[in-house]
Design a protein around this motif. Structure first.
Motif, PDB file in Angstrom:
ATOM      1  N   LEU A   7       0.832  -1.206   0.000  1.00  0.00           N
ATOM      2  CA  LEU A   7       0.000   0.000   0.000  1.00  0.00           C
ATOM      3  C   LEU A   7       0.865   1.253   0.000  1.00  0.00           C
ATOM      4  N   VAL A   8       1.870   1.289   0.849  1.00  0.00           N
ATOM      5  CA  VAL A   8       2.730   2.467   0.970  1.00  0.00           C
ATOM      6  C   VAL A   8       3.591   2.652  -0.280  1.00  0.00           C
ATOM      7  N   GLN A   9       3.974   1.572  -0.916  1.00  0.00           N
ATOM      8  CA  GLN A   9       4.821   1.665  -2.106  1.00  0.00           C
ATOM      9  C   GLN A   9       4.106   2.325  -3.286  1.00  0.00           C
ATOM     10  N   LYS A  10       2.778   2.329  -3.256  1.00  0.00           N
ATOM     11  CA  LYS A  10       2.017   2.913  -4.358  1.00  0.00           C
ATOM     12  C   LYS A  10       2.079   4.441  -4.350  1.00  0.00           C
ATOM     13  N   GLY A  11       2.443   5.030  -3.225  1.00  0.00           N
ATOM     14  CA  GLY A  11       2.498   6.486  -3.104  1.00  0.00           C
ATOM     15  C   GLY A  11       2.074   6.910  -1.712  1.00  0.00           C
ATOM     16  N   PRO A  12       2.034   8.211  -1.422  1.00  0.00           N
ATOM     17  CA  PRO A  12       1.641   8.671  -0.089  1.00  0.00           C
ATOM     18  C   PRO A  12       0.269   8.138   0.315  1.00  0.00           C
ATOM     19  N   VAL A  13       0.167   7.719   1.568  1.00  0.00           N
ATOM     20  CA  VAL A  13      -1.085   7.203   2.118  1.00  0.00           C
ATOM     21  C   VAL A  13      -1.634   8.238   3.091  1.00  0.00           C
ATOM     22  N   LEU A  14      -2.886   8.635   2.875  1.00  0.00           N
ATOM     23  CA  LEU A  14      -3.502   9.626   3.744  1.00  0.00           C
ATOM     24  C   LEU A  14      -4.095   8.974   4.992  1.00  0.00           C
ATOM     25  N   LEU A  15      -3.705   9.478   6.148  1.00  0.00           N
ATOM     26  CA  LEU A  15      -4.287   9.102   7.425  1.00  0.00           C
ATOM     27  C   LEU A  15      -5.459  10.038   7.710  1.00  0.00           C
ATOM     28  N   ASP A  16      -6.041   9.945   8.881  1.00  0.00           N
ATOM     29  CA  ASP A  16      -7.106  10.887   9.235  1.00  0.00           C
ATOM     30  C   ASP A  16      -6.521  12.078   9.991  1.00  0.00           C
ATOM     31  N   GLY A  17      -7.382  12.903  10.562  1.00  0.00           N
ATOM     32  CA  GLY A  17      -6.954  14.053  11.339  1.00  0.00           C
ATOM     33  C   GLY A  17      -7.309  13.871  12.807  1.00  0.00           C
ATOM     34  N   ALA A  18      -7.534  14.960  13.491  1.00  0.00           N
ATOM     35  CA  ALA A  18      -7.778  14.925  14.927  1.00  0.00           C
ATOM     36  C   ALA A  18      -9.122  14.298  15.265  1.00  0.00           C
TER      37      ALA A  18
ATOM     38  N   GLU B 274     -22.993   8.335  16.990  1.00  0.00           N
ATOM     39  CA  GLU B 274     -23.377   9.032  15.761  1.00  0.00           C
ATOM     40  C   GLU B 274     -22.416  10.166  15.434  1.00  0.00           C
ATOM     41  N   VAL B 275     -21.886  10.844  16.462  1.00  0.00           N
ATOM     42  CA  VAL B 275     -20.925  11.929  16.239  1.00  0.00           C
ATOM     43  C   VAL B 275     -19.603  11.352  15.735  1.00  0.00           C
ATOM     44  N   CYS B 276     -19.149  10.296  16.380  1.00  0.00           N
ATOM     45  CA  CYS B 276     -17.895   9.646  15.974  1.00  0.00           C
ATOM     46  C   CYS B 276     -18.005   9.116  14.554  1.00  0.00           C
ATOM     47  N   LEU B 277     -19.117   8.483  14.245  1.00  0.00           N
ATOM     48  CA  LEU B 277     -19.325   7.909  12.922  1.00  0.00           C
ATOM     49  C   LEU B 277     -19.314   8.991  11.846  1.00  0.00           C
ATOM     50  N   ALA B 278     -19.984  10.113  12.121  1.00  0.00           N
ATOM     51  CA  ALA B 278     -20.041  11.209  11.147  1.00  0.00           C
ATOM     52  C   ALA B 278     -18.649  11.788  10.892  1.00  0.00           C
ATOM     53  N   LEU B 279     -17.861  11.951  11.948  1.00  0.00           N
ATOM     54  CA  LEU B 279     -16.505  12.484  11.789  1.00  0.00           C
ATOM     55  C   LEU B 279     -15.650  11.541  10.949  1.00  0.00           C
ATOM     56  N   GLN B 280     -15.693  10.272  11.260  1.00  0.00           N
ATOM     57  CA  GLN B 280     -14.849   9.329  10.533  1.00  0.00           C
ATOM     58  C   GLN B 280     -15.321   9.134   9.090  1.00  0.00           C
ATOM     59  N   GLU B 281     -16.613   9.206   8.865  1.00  0.00           N
ATOM     60  CA  GLU B 281     -17.112   9.147   7.485  1.00  0.00           C
ATOM     61  C   GLU B 281     -16.640  10.350   6.683  1.00  0.00           C
ATOM     62  N   ALA B 282     -16.572  11.508   7.358  1.00  0.00           N
ATOM     63  CA  ALA B 282     -16.079  12.711   6.687  1.00  0.00           C
ATOM     64  C   ALA B 282     -14.597  12.567   6.341  1.00  0.00           C
ATOM     65  N   TYR B 283     -13.825  11.950   7.238  1.00  0.00           N
ATOM     66  CA  TYR B 283     -12.416  11.706   6.934  1.00  0.00           C
ATOM     67  C   TYR B 283     -12.273  10.769   5.734  1.00  0.00           C
ATOM     68  N   ARG B 284     -13.054   9.717   5.718  1.00  0.00           N
ATOM     69  CA  ARG B 284     -12.982   8.792   4.596  1.00  0.00           C
ATOM     70  C   ARG B 284     -13.333   9.504   3.287  1.00  0.00           C
ATOM     71  N   ALA B 285     -14.381  10.332   3.322  1.00  0.00           N
ATOM     72  CA  ALA B 285     -14.797  11.051   2.117  1.00  0.00           C
ATOM     73  C   ALA B 285     -13.735  12.050   1.660  1.00  0.00           C
ATOM     74  N   SER B 286     -12.942  12.556   2.596  1.00  0.00           N
ATOM     75  CA  SER B 286     -11.906  13.539   2.254  1.00  0.00           C
ATOM     76  C   SER B 286     -10.646  12.876   1.711  1.00  0.00           C
ATOM     77  N   GLY B 287     -10.572  11.552   1.787  1.00  0.00           N
ATOM     78  CA  GLY B 287      -9.427  10.849   1.212  1.00  0.00           C
ATOM     79  C   GLY B 287      -8.635   9.978   2.161  1.00  0.00           C
ATOM     80  N   SER B 288      -9.004   9.929   3.441  1.00  0.00           N
ATOM     81  CA  SER B 288      -8.250   9.114   4.397  1.00  0.00           C
ATOM     82  C   SER B 288      -8.342   7.639   4.041  1.00  0.00           C
ATOM     83  N   ARG B 289      -7.191   6.977   3.931  1.00  0.00           N
ATOM     84  CA  ARG B 289      -7.153   5.540   3.654  1.00  0.00           C
ATOM     85  C   ARG B 289      -7.001   4.725   4.931  1.00  0.00           C
ATOM     86  N   ILE B 290      -6.539   5.370   6.005  1.00  0.00           N
ATOM     87  CA  ILE B 290      -6.430   4.710   7.310  1.00  0.00           C
ATOM     88  C   ILE B 290      -7.116   5.586   8.344  1.00  0.00           C
ATOM     89  N   LEU B 291      -8.132   5.027   9.000  1.00  0.00           N
ATOM     90  CA  LEU B 291      -8.861   5.726  10.056  1.00  0.00           C
ATOM     91  C   LEU B 291      -8.396   5.196  11.408  1.00  0.00           C
TER      92      LEU B 291
END
Length: 297
Positions: free
Chosen positions: A9-20, A45-62
């Protein structure tokens, strides 16, 4: 996820993590000083919404919201017995947000707030605390493990030992908080410590909870001299300013943050995300910046 799959996975290029996580929970109504892990468990529901937003923004690892879900910390709320079950629940919650497009990291942190984690007499105690947390993370189905905001090498060694005792068999990432000059808060130079962890089997090493600034690229360059494999960069959105309400506010805008992290990628950082003060819009800005620089993310 196997270690070979992570390396591919890492060899393919930069991998986006999540944020705070914690700073965003505070914006969503969590009380200052509350356990973010227990709050996430009672506000899924708050946690789920935040992590779904990270995934939608490009995070490959939550990162699952399990930062301090270890027995000594949970004991303060009378919840030590719930350690394994809580970690498993929070990983499963994160799995809902990850869907088929992101991986879930079981998240652990420094224990310096609960015991003298640098002291040799506390090492076996740390191993047991981390072992119980790892057992829950594995039960929940974590794809990989990450130990972040570490302060001392002894903490990383305890995680390494605990993961071996639990026969984790999945990638483990180690991330220290450190000074901009590359020194740990123990005074040790970070580079050799990261290299030793890498040689001991770490899938990736690096830093988080370091203020993003013009010094960030130099820090990445300094660490890259020691680290041969994947290097992790997950800084804060600048240096915090304390509000009249006593909350930390982070001044760096997403675009400036993204430029610095893109420079970090150009100097050898492979895993890129955000720590305190960042949110999904920071990850989205970073993805756009990396695209503009010619990276596939």
């Amino acid at each position: 996820m196997t270690k070979a799959e992570f390396a591919a996975l890492v060899q393919k290029g930069p991998v986006l993590l999540d944020g705070a996580t914690g700073s965003n929970f505070l914006k969503s109504g969590m009380s200052k000083g509350a356990s973010a892990e227990l709050w996430a468990d009672s506000h899924p529901e708050v946690c789920l919404a935040l992590q779904e937003a990270y995934r939608a923004s490009g995070s490959r690892i939550l990162y699952a919201p399990t930062f301090q879900a270890q027995p000594a910390a949970l004991a303060k709320a009378g919840r030590e017995a719930d350690t394994e079950a809580l970690n498993a629940r929070l990983v499963r919650l994160c799995r809902q947000a990850a869907g088929d497009s992101a991986f879930v990291a079981g998240d652990m942190a420094t224990m310096a707030g609960d015991l003298e984690s640098w002291a040799a007499e506390n090492f076996q105690r740390m191993v047991e605390l981390y072992r119980r947390q790892i057992a829950g993370l594995l039960e929940g189905g974590a794809d990989l493990l990450v130990a972040e905001t570490l302060l001392y090498p002894q903490e990383a060694e305890a995680v390494l030992t605990a993961a071996e005792l639990e026969d984790a068999g999945i990638p483990v990432l180690y991330s220290f908080t450190m000074q901009p000059d590359g020194s740990l808060f123990s005074g040790m130079e970070a580079g050799p410590v990261l290299r030793e962890l890498e040689e001991a089997g770490a899938a990736a090493v690096g830093f988080n909870c370091v203020a993003a600034s013009e010094q960030l690229p130099a820090l990445v360059s300094r660490l890259r001299r020691y680290v041969k494999g994947p290097l992790l960069s997950k800084p804060n959105a600048g240096n915090p300013v304390i509000s009249p309400q006593g909350l930390a506010e982070y001044p760096m805008e997403p675009q400036e943050f993204a430029v610095l992290q893109t420079q970090a990628a150009q100097l050898g950082a492979n895993l890129l995300g955000g720590c305190c003060g960042t949110g999904p819009h920071y990850i989205a800005a970073l993805r756009e910046s990396l695209w503009a620089a010619g990276y596939q993310v």
